[in-house]
Design an enzyme around this catalytic site. Structure first.
Site, PDB file in Angstrom:
ATOM      1  N   ASN A 169     -68.148 -70.907 113.063  1.00  0.00           N
ATOM      2  CA  ASN A 169     -68.287 -70.579 111.638  1.00  0.00           C
ATOM      3  C   ASN A 169     -69.500 -71.301 111.068  1.00  0.00           C
ATOM      4  OD1 ASN A 169     -67.376 -73.271 110.539  1.00  0.00           O
ATOM      5  ND2 ASN A 169     -65.572 -72.695 111.735  1.00  0.00           N
ATOM      6  N   ASP A 240     -59.081 -71.418 113.263  1.00  0.00           N
ATOM      7  CA  ASP A 240     -57.624 -71.282 113.336  1.00  0.00           C
ATOM      8  C   ASP A 240     -57.194 -70.660 114.654  1.00  0.00           C
ATOM      9  OD1 ASP A 240     -56.952 -72.375 110.847  1.00  0.00           O
ATOM     10  OD2 ASP A 240     -57.682 -70.573 109.860  1.00  0.00           O
ATOM     11  N   LYS A 250     -70.194 -64.188 132.592  1.00  0.00           N
ATOM     12  CA  LYS A 250     -70.561 -63.570 131.310  1.00  0.00           C
ATOM     13  C   LYS A 250     -69.967 -62.161 131.220  1.00  0.00           C
ATOM     14  CE  LYS A 250     -74.606 -62.220 128.701  1.00  0.00           C
ATOM     15  NZ  LYS A 250     -76.037 -61.989 128.759  1.00  0.00           N
ATOM     16  N   PRO A 268     -54.049 -75.737 117.077  1.00  0.00           N
ATOM     17  CA  PRO A 268     -53.202 -76.684 116.340  1.00  0.00           C
ATOM     18  C   PRO A 268     -53.806 -76.959 114.972  1.00  0.00           C
ATOM     19  CG  PRO A 268     -54.472 -77.791 118.061  1.00  0.00           C
ATOM     20  CD  PRO A 268     -54.689 -76.327 118.250  1.00  0.00           C
ATOM     21  N   ASP A 269     -52.949 -77.205 113.985  1.00  0.00           N
ATOM     22  CA  ASP A 269     -53.437 -77.581 112.645  1.00  0.00           C
ATOM     23  C   ASP A 269     -53.524 -79.112 112.610  1.00  0.00           C
ATOM     24  OD1 ASP A 269     -53.711 -78.274 109.913  1.00  0.00           O
ATOM     25  OD2 ASP A 269     -53.006 -76.275 109.371  1.00  0.00           O
ATOM     26  N   ILE A 270     -54.756 -79.612 112.692  1.00  0.00           N
ATOM     27  CA  ILE A 270     -54.974 -81.064 112.826  1.00  0.00           C
ATOM     28  C   ILE A 270     -54.543 -81.799 111.555  1.00  0.00           C
ATOM     29  CG2 ILE A 270     -56.717 -82.847 113.309  1.00  0.00           C
ATOM     30  CD1 ILE A 270     -58.322 -80.576 114.762  1.00  0.00           C
ATOM     31  N   PHE A 286     -59.362 -80.280 102.903  1.00  0.00           N
ATOM     32  CA  PHE A 286     -60.240 -79.383 102.162  1.00  0.00           C
ATOM     33  C   PHE A 286     -59.661 -77.982 102.198  1.00  0.00           C
ATOM     34  CE2 PHE A 286     -64.376 -81.098 100.830  1.00  0.00           C
ATOM     35  CZ  PHE A 286     -64.167 -82.417 101.169  1.00  0.00           C
ATOM     36  N   LYS A 300     -51.161 -75.781 100.082  1.00  0.00           N
ATOM     37  CA  LYS A 300     -51.678 -76.521 101.233  1.00  0.00           C
ATOM     38  C   LYS A 300     -51.279 -77.992 101.168  1.00  0.00           C
ATOM     39  CE  LYS A 300     -54.963 -73.890 102.577  1.00  0.00           C
ATOM     40  NZ  LYS A 300     -56.230 -73.206 102.622  1.00  0.00           N
ATOM     41  N   LYS A 304     -49.129 -79.183 104.378  1.00  0.00           N
ATOM     42  CA  LYS A 304     -49.843 -80.069 105.298  1.00  0.00           C
ATOM     43  C   LYS A 304     -49.491 -81.544 105.047  1.00  0.00           C
ATOM     44  CE  LYS A 304     -53.504 -76.781 106.011  1.00  0.00           C
ATOM     45  NZ  LYS A 304     -54.366 -76.472 107.147  1.00  0.00           N
TER      46      LYS A 304
HETATM   47  O1  C5P Z   1     -55.449 -73.956 106.542  1.00  0.00           O
HETATM   48  P1  C5P Z   1     -56.854 -74.095 106.072  1.00  0.00           P
HETATM   49  O2  C5P Z   1     -57.876 -73.853 107.173  1.00  0.00           O
HETATM   50  O3  C5P Z   1     -57.218 -73.321 104.858  1.00  0.00           O
HETATM   51  O4  C5P Z   1     -56.970 -75.627 105.631  1.00  0.00           O
HETATM   52  C1  C5P Z   1     -58.158 -76.309 105.537  1.00  0.00           C
HETATM   53  C2  C5P Z   1     -57.931 -77.772 105.784  1.00  0.00           C
HETATM   54  O5  C5P Z   1     -57.134 -77.940 106.945  1.00  0.00           O
HETATM   55  C3  C5P Z   1     -59.216 -78.494 106.084  1.00  0.00           C
HETATM   56  O6  C5P Z   1     -59.080 -79.818 105.630  1.00  0.00           O
HETATM   57  C4  C5P Z   1     -59.309 -78.439 107.591  1.00  0.00           C
HETATM   58  O7  C5P Z   1     -60.077 -79.504 108.097  1.00  0.00           O
HETATM   59  C5  C5P Z   1     -57.875 -78.536 107.997  1.00  0.00           C
HETATM   60  N1  C5P Z   1     -57.542 -77.787 109.218  1.00  0.00           N
HETATM   61  C6  C5P Z   1     -57.219 -78.478 110.379  1.00  0.00           C
HETATM   62  N2  C5P Z   1     -56.864 -77.785 111.511  1.00  0.00           N
HETATM   63  C7  C5P Z   1     -56.808 -76.452 111.514  1.00  0.00           C
HETATM   64  C8  C5P Z   1     -57.102 -75.729 110.349  1.00  0.00           C
HETATM   65  C9  C5P Z   1     -57.472 -76.431 109.221  1.00  0.00           C
HETATM   66  O8  C5P Z   1     -57.291 -79.708 110.374  1.00  0.00           O
HETATM   67  N3  C5P Z   1     -56.457 -75.801 112.622  1.00  0.00           N
END
Ligand code: C5P
Length: 367
Positions: A169, A240, A250, A268-270, A286, A300, A304
């Site tokens: 991105n 995501d 390739k 994973p959502d860190i 963020f 959020k 989170k």
């Molecule tokens: O869920 P979303 O992407 O909108 O949330 C954004 C926030 O979550 C940011 O702080 C981003 O660094 C964190 N994030 C994360 N791991 C992910 C997706 C988002 O830490 N897989």
């Protein structure tokens, strides 16, 4: 400027570029006692570059020109940015003078090691101007995060599906770099787990470079386990999804092929992991949104388990400016349009407040 400085760059050049008058002469008939008027109402004097000569004069209180006399007459702190040949820097007399000045509370920015104008290699190079500026800014920043460890994620992630392609991105890492710089200035020990970016991070921050979200997650977990940071700031634009399969070769375009389907699996959502782990006293995330900014940020915050969500329009990604709102459980604070550096300062000030609040809460529950 000293006489020696004027040999390198003409005073007129300095005057033209800075738009400020240049003082050179202790006996200037137009200025009454210039060394006294120059030292008035100053918060800091910086000598950049500081030669072995001016360092020796400052260490021994010699006042035989305008610069050295102003130093002796000063009422404010002094920062020296040494620049000299490596042998001059190592000379016992210079070593003694530096020790004396440090004992007097004089601050130093540099020198650096590297190749020198004379062809020698070693310590004595002038620090890069941007780094000198960082040191000056640090001097003026109250150490509101002194003794605190801040862990951050930054930049984009890159999820490869073959050896030359992947999903990423537009995150530049600029906002994270600005936050890291503000945290360092505030006295924090900063570690950044960063995806691939071109922006420079502050020298004093430790950087762990990663590519994929999974690697970012592993690095964050290791940092949490080994260093127990006080605060976590998830600035990274973490992908995501990642391709379910990686092809060692390739992927070739087939004749008549109009589409390519890549199956994606969830990363994973860190931020959520860190929030729910309860390891850090304060967790900040963020949210880059296109619609219903405040409402999405509030959701959020809950899901989170974060203490604050900095919500900005998705258009801020990759740009130099930002327009954000801070969402906490106490409500929403809308910030005006500002540079990413200004926003970073506000985030760090709010982080210091949130940390203080948490400390008070912990104290009250344990008593
Ligand atoms: O869920 P979303 O992407 O909108 O949330 C954004 C926030 O979550 C940011 O702080 C981003 O660094 C964190 N994030 C994360 N791991 C992910 C997706 C988002 O830490 N897989």
């Amino acid at each position: 400027m000293t006489k020696a400085a004027a040999q390198f760059v003409g005073p007129l050049t300095f005057e033209t570029l800075s738009g400020k008058p240049v003082a050179e002469d202790l006996w200037d008939p137009k200025m009454r006692l210039p060394h006294i008027s120059l030292r008035k109402n100053k918060d800091l004097i910086v000598i950049a570059p500081a030669t072995a000569n001016i360092i020796a004069k400052a260490a021994n209180g010699i006042a035989d020109d305008l610069v050295s006399s102003t130093l002796l007459a000063r009422e404010c702190p002094l920062m020296l940015c040494p620049a000299m040949n490596v042998q001059m820097w190592r000379n016992a007399a210079t070593v003694r003078n530096i020790q004396t000045l440090k004992g007097d509370g004089v601050l130093f920015s540099g020198p650096e090691a590297g190749s020198q104008a004379c062809g020698d290699v070693g310590e004595g190079r002038l620090r890069e101007p941007v780094q000198i500026l960082e040191d000056i800014e640090a001097f003026f920043t109250p150490p509101i995060l002194s003794g605190k460890k801040v862990l951050m994620t930054a930049g984009p992630t890159f999820e490869p599906f073959d050896p030359v392609r992947g999903i990423t991105n537009g995150s530049s890492g600029r906002q994270a770099a600005a936050i890291a710089a503000a945290a360092v200035r505030a006295g924090a020990e900063v570690t950044i787990v960063s995806g691939p970016v071109a922006v420079p991070y502050p020298d004093k921050a430790a950087v762990i470079p990663v590519q994929q979200a999974q690697e970012m997650f592993e690095a964050v977990k290791k940092e949490l386990a080994e260093h127990t940071p006080d605060a976590f700031i998830g600035v990274a634009a973490v992908g995501d999804w990642r391709p379910a399969k990686y092809s060692e070769s390739k992927l070739k375009k087939e004749k008549d092929q109009d589409t390519l389907t890549i199956k994606l699996v969830k990363n994973p959502d860190i931020l959520s992991y860190v929030g729910h782990s309860g390891i850090c006293s304060v967790v900040i995330g963020f949210a880059a949104e296109t619609d219903n900014l405040a409402e999405n940020a509030r959701k959020k915050l809950d899901c989170k388990a974060a203490d604050m969500i900095v919500v900005n329009p998705a258009s801020a990604i990759g740009s130099a400016q930002n327009q954000a709102s801070f969402v906490t459980k106490d409500g929403i604070v809308v910030k005006g349009r500002s540079s990413k550096a200004e926003l970073a300062e506000e985030i760090i000030e709010t982080l210091a407040d949130l940390l203080k609040k948490k400390e008070i809460e912990t104290y009250e529950t344990s008593n």
